[in-house]
Design a protein around this motif. Structure first.
Motif, short mmCIF file in Angstrom:
data_model
loop_
_atom_site.label_atom_id
_atom_site.label_comp_id
_atom_site.label_asym_id
_atom_site.label_seq_id
_atom_site.Cartn_x
_atom_site.Cartn_y
_atom_site.Cartn_z
N SER A 122 0.80 -1.28 -0.05
CA SER A 122 0.00 0.06 -0.09
C SER A 122 0.93 1.23 0.10
O SER A 122 1.86 1.10 0.37
N SER B 131 -3.60 0.17 -2.57
CA SER B 131 -3.15 -0.98 -2.12
C SER B 131 -3.28 -2.13 -3.20
O SER B 131 -4.19 -1.85 -4.00
N GLY B 132 -2.64 -3.10 -3.19
CA GLY B 132 -2.64 -3.98 -4.19
C GLY B 132 -1.80 -5.32 -3.57
O GLY B 132 -1.08 -5.18 -2.86
N THR B 133 -2.12 -6.36 -4.65
CA THR B 133 -1.22 -7.77 -4.51
C THR B 133 -0.56 -7.98 -5.67
O THR B 133 -1.32 -7.97 -6.94
N GLU C 51 -2.22 -6.83 -12.49
CA GLU C 51 -1.26 -6.22 -11.65
C GLU C 51 -0.56 -5.05 -12.49
O GLU C 51 -0.06 -4.10 -12.13
N TRP D 81 -2.07 -1.81 -12.72
CA TRP D 81 -1.63 -0.97 -11.64
C TRP D 81 -0.46 -0.25 -11.91
O TRP D 81 -0.29 1.02 -11.57
#
Length: 127
Positions: A83, A95-97, A114, A117
């Protein structure tokens, strides 16, 4: 113990296992010993050659290098959570994965979602 690739289904298994846990083929008859990479290499088709552990370490380093917060890192699963750590009123930041996806050992790829992102992040920093 060495990791081998099942010659029938391509799954990574122990060389001490009597049979593949994925397809049931005998290990001795189908296994090809695969030397695990010691460094990550980026291929022209956006595929990474490396182990999940190496890729998680590389992704974690990249997240920290841009000044974001590393929330989690799981080398076994090939995932990191991150994040930006910024809140502003009701906005809770970004935030992300990132998940490293097995292709054929030892290649891995970052999932497409992703990548979107990362593209948005780069565009944000160009302004």
């Amino acid at each position: 113990m060495a990791l081998v690739t099942c010659g029938k289904c391509g799954r990574e298994i122990s060389d001490r296992a009597p049979h593949c846990i994925g397809c049931g083929a005998p290990v001795a008859a189908t296994a090809n010993i695969t030397a695990l990479p010691t460094a990550v290499r980026l291929q022209p088709n956006s595929t990474f050659i490396g182990t999940k552990a190496l890729l998680v370490k590389l992704a974690a380093k990249a997240v920290l290098q841009i000044g974001w917060k590393l929330d989690s890192a799981d080398e076994q699963a090939g995932m990191i959570g991150f994040s930006n750590g910024i809140t502003w009123g009701s906005w809770s930041g970004i935030s992300g994965t990132i998940y490293m996806e097995d292709l054929r050992l030892p290649a891995h790829r970052v999932r497409q979602a992703e990548r979107a992102w990362w593209a948005a992040h780069r565009a944000q920093h160009r302004q």
